[in-house]
Write an enzyme that holds these catalytic residues in place. Sequence first.
Site, short mmCIF file in Angstrom:
data_model
loop_
_atom_site.label_atom_id
_atom_site.label_comp_id
_atom_site.label_asym_id
_atom_site.label_seq_id
_atom_site.Cartn_x
_atom_site.Cartn_y
_atom_site.Cartn_z
N ARG A 93 0.83 -1.21 0.00
CA ARG A 93 0.00 0.00 0.00
C ARG A 93 0.86 1.26 0.00
NH1 ARG A 93 -1.94 -0.74 6.21
NH2 ARG A 93 0.20 -0.83 6.92
N HIS A 115 10.10 -22.47 6.13
CA HIS A 115 11.43 -22.31 5.53
C HIS A 115 12.42 -23.35 6.06
CE1 HIS A 115 12.40 -19.93 9.16
NE2 HIS A 115 13.68 -20.09 8.85
N GLU A 161 18.07 -20.23 19.87
CA GLU A 161 18.43 -18.93 19.31
C GLU A 161 19.03 -18.06 20.41
OE1 GLU A 161 15.67 -17.43 16.07
OE2 GLU A 161 14.28 -18.31 17.48
N ASP A 200 5.25 -20.31 17.38
CA ASP A 200 6.22 -19.73 16.45
C ASP A 200 7.17 -20.79 15.88
OD1 ASP A 200 7.52 -17.46 15.21
OD2 ASP A 200 9.15 -17.70 16.65
N HIS A 215 8.03 -25.54 12.36
CA HIS A 215 9.39 -26.00 12.04
C HIS A 215 9.76 -27.31 12.75
CE1 HIS A 215 9.57 -22.09 10.37
NE2 HIS A 215 9.99 -21.44 11.43
N LYS A 261 14.34 -18.53 22.82
CA LYS A 261 15.08 -17.31 22.52
C LYS A 261 16.03 -17.05 23.69
CE LYS A 261 12.27 -15.78 19.05
NZ LYS A 261 12.74 -15.81 17.68
C1 BG6 Z 1 10.86 -17.97 12.20
C2 BG6 Z 1 10.40 -17.54 13.54
O1 BG6 Z 1 9.90 -18.77 11.57
O2 BG6 Z 1 12.07 -18.72 12.34
C3 BG6 Z 1 11.47 -16.73 14.24
O3 BG6 Z 1 9.21 -16.77 13.42
C4 BG6 Z 1 12.76 -17.47 14.28
O4 BG6 Z 1 11.06 -16.38 15.56
C5 BG6 Z 1 13.13 -17.99 12.91
O5 BG6 Z 1 13.76 -16.59 14.76
C6 BG6 Z 1 14.33 -18.89 12.95
O6 BG6 Z 1 14.74 -19.18 11.65
P1 BG6 Z 1 16.25 -19.52 11.33
O7 BG6 Z 1 16.24 -19.90 9.89
O8 BG6 Z 1 17.05 -18.31 11.64
O9 BG6 Z 1 16.60 -20.67 12.24
#
Ligand code: BG6
Length: 487
Positions: free
Chosen positions: A51, A176, A214, A233, A238, A337
């Site tokens: 937008r 991903h 992380e 999350d 994942h 985290k």
């Molecule tokens: C994302 C989460 O899907 O994956 C994030 O929303 C997280 O919170 C991230 O930090 C981690 O991805 P990667 O590829 O850095 O391990």
Amino acid sequence: MAPRTIMVEPFDLVVFGATGDLAARKLIPALYHRDEAGQIAPGSRIIGASRRSMGDADYRGFAHEALAQHAGPMDDEALARFEERLSYLEVTATGDEGWTALAETLAGSPRIRVFYLATGPELFGPICERIGRHGLASDARIVVEKPIGKNLASARTVNDAIGAVFPEERIYRIDHYLGKETVQNLMALRFANALFEPLWNAAHIDHVQITVAETLGLETRAGYYDTAGALRDMVQNHILQLLCLVAMEPPTRLSADAVRDEKLKVLKSLTPITGDRVAELTVRGQYRAGAAASGPVRGYLDELGNTESRTETFAALRVDIDSWRWAGTPFYLRTGKRLPTRVSEIMVAFRPIPHSVFDSSAGPIAANRLVIRLQPDEGVKLCLMIKDPGPGGMRLRQVPLDMSFADVFATRNPDAYERLLMDVVRGNQTLFMRRDEVEAAWTFIEPILDAWTTHPDPPKPYTAGTWGPTASIALLERDRRTWHEEG
Ligand code: BG6
């Protein structure tokens, strides 16, 4: 030798949320690298839509900046070619502005058409509806990012809204993690080697651990993260996807539905964690002030500016699978985290040898472990017992057979998004989540979320820079096991 790159067919890619964080950090750099590698056919177009009011030149400037920050070393000629492909349209997701211009831009183009929704999930429905209404959906593919819903009911609503315009075989739900090199290597390891599969069951494997740790805290994502938490999350998507790839039966072939059918069976065989079992089998934590590698860091509530939040920044679970293959072999999952180090790995702990022929001077005989490191430093490590060298008698020691991908393959490790974006253009859904998988994962996660929400106690505190609350250690100690931690 550099891997062979096969050019994909020409495409038009429309990115909604084109000026957002995901586009800047992941999508634009990924597309640039594929272009530099010669994979993007001449004539392919990347159309940014959002937008925000800007023109083509401004958007190229935005992309240039994003690449400078996130793409690493670049080639000037490739960069100029890539920027030529970019254009921009001001389009409102919930209004009618810009849609006619988008339709005109796409009209008569014989190319593969992809819509990428790098927006919040609340816009998936409105955008899909408008794509349909403007007659842009026929043969087009749609890519959506997580989170797909906050629970089963909202996931179904999102899936229904997308499904009203696009058939399942043209919907690409991105996780991903499935695009990460080592995750795919897990399939290669299991199904391209005769060595592991005969041992890949409860008779030979004691337990499996999946850790995604992380060091980062909340960063700039408070608005999203505080409504999600670690379970939504990371675990719902994942980590459960990783579990599926470890636990699934061999698919008949590596086709999208054959793989996804097997993953779905795993998700459906997870022993539900409900009622009192939630407190017994799960741990949730929230970080307090502590230390990261960079120095002292604030606690979650302080970063958030809200002392009431009960959102978990750490989750650990013991998960069991009700299947012939895995009965009696728990899977321990954890993520958080502000943990001491950034590491994602799968550790497969084999059972101890049934009988030792060595006398006590040989020392203890540790069970074999297979460690698959997703990041950083991707690789595979198999811990074996060997004889300590020298004439001092039969003393045994565990040593790793360690393969670091960086040492073996002297190539740049492509980001997960590079592979996934090209898979969308190739029409390969193997590494994308099917609707029933997403919903089965929510079915498993939801009772845990509900129990956490209604439980009177807040998440257990842990100091930033440590491995989570002590209850996470106790979760394994109760089963006479310990978390795998190196260094
Ligand atoms: C994302 C989460 O899907 O994956 C994030 O929303 C997280 O919170 C991230 O930090 C981690 O991805 P990667 O590829 O850095 O391990």
